[in-house]
Design a protein around this motif. Structure first.
Motif, PDB file in Angstrom:
ATOM      1  N   ALA A   1       1.745 -77.014  -1.672  1.00  0.00           N
ATOM      2  CA  ALA A   1       0.303 -77.251  -1.690  1.00  0.00           C
ATOM      3  C   ALA A   1      -0.181 -78.229  -0.622  1.00  0.00           C
ATOM      4  N   ALA A   2       0.322 -78.062   0.605  1.00  0.00           N
ATOM      5  CA  ALA A   2      -0.141 -78.934   1.693  1.00  0.00           C
ATOM      6  C   ALA A   2      -1.642 -78.774   1.933  1.00  0.00           C
ATOM      7  N   SER A   3      -2.155 -77.564   1.741  1.00  0.00           N
ATOM      8  CA  SER A   3      -3.599 -77.348   1.868  1.00  0.00           C
ATOM      9  C   SER A   3      -4.219 -77.031   0.503  1.00  0.00           C
ATOM     10  N   ASP A   4      -3.425 -76.670  -0.482  1.00  0.00           N
ATOM     11  CA  ASP A   4      -3.814 -76.404  -1.866  1.00  0.00           C
ATOM     12  C   ASP A   4      -4.944 -75.386  -2.032  1.00  0.00           C
ATOM     13  N   PRO A   5      -4.835 -74.213  -1.405  1.00  0.00           N
ATOM     14  CA  PRO A   5      -5.895 -73.212  -1.548  1.00  0.00           C
ATOM     15  C   PRO A   5      -6.005 -72.644  -2.967  1.00  0.00           C
TER      16      PRO A   5
ATOM     17  N   ARG B   1      -2.658 -87.730  -5.062  1.00  0.00           N
ATOM     18  CA  ARG B   1      -2.660 -86.948  -3.823  1.00  0.00           C
ATOM     19  C   ARG B   1      -3.255 -87.809  -2.729  1.00  0.00           C
TER      20      ARG B   1
ATOM     21  N   SER C   1      -5.229 -85.159   3.864  1.00  0.00           N
ATOM     22  CA  SER C   1      -6.325 -84.200   3.927  1.00  0.00           C
ATOM     23  C   SER C   1      -5.754 -82.788   3.888  1.00  0.00           C
ATOM     24  N   SER C   2      -6.627 -81.829   3.651  1.00  0.00           N
ATOM     25  CA  SER C   2      -6.197 -80.442   3.521  1.00  0.00           C
ATOM     26  C   SER C   2      -5.349 -80.020   4.721  1.00  0.00           C
ATOM     27  N   GLY C   3      -4.226 -79.432   4.440  1.00  0.00           N
ATOM     28  CA  GLY C   3      -3.277 -79.043   5.470  1.00  0.00           C
ATOM     29  C   GLY C   3      -2.137 -80.028   5.596  1.00  0.00           C
ATOM     30  N   SER C   4      -2.377 -81.256   5.099  1.00  0.00           N
ATOM     31  CA  SER C   4      -1.317 -82.272   5.138  1.00  0.00           C
ATOM     32  C   SER C   4      -1.340 -83.155   3.884  1.00  0.00           C
ATOM     33  N   TYR C   5      -1.747 -82.582   2.741  1.00  0.00           N
ATOM     34  CA  TYR C   5      -1.706 -83.328   1.489  1.00  0.00           C
ATOM     35  C   TYR C   5      -0.265 -83.693   1.158  1.00  0.00           C
ATOM     36  N   THR C   6      -0.096 -84.871   0.569  1.00  0.00           N
ATOM     37  CA  THR C   6       1.180 -85.270  -0.009  1.00  0.00           C
ATOM     38  C   THR C   6       0.918 -85.760  -1.429  1.00  0.00           C
TER      39      THR C   6
END
Length: 77
Positions: free
Chosen positions: A25-29, A46, A49-54
């Motif tokens: 879920a790095a971007s969690d769509p 979390r 930002s979207s695309g690099s969530y940790t």
């Protein structure tokens, strides 16, 4: 007589679900993370930002069962 329904033999912990989120879920769509997980009865935060969530399990809550997971989130897990 009613029985509790369980997907797994053991409850999924916050640490296990955070590991899953970090892998998928790095971007969690699909909305696998709920903001409620980071407060109250939650156990996962979390950042990024979207695309690099940790995602991280909250200290002291790593081994508690994960909350705020929908049926469809459980299927993806």
């Amino acid at each position: 007589m009613g029985h509790a329904y369980r997907i797994s033999r053991y409850e999924v912990t916050n640490a296990q679900y955070a590991q899953f989120l970090n892998a998928k879920a790095a971007s969690d769509p699909h909305g696998l993370y709920s903001a409620s997980m980071g407060s109250g009865f939650g156990g996962i935060t979390r950042s990024g930002s979207s695309g690099s969530y940790t995602y991280s399990a909250i200290a002291g809550r790593e081994n508690l069962p994960v909350n705020f997971v929908s049926f469809y989130d459980a299927l993806r897990f």
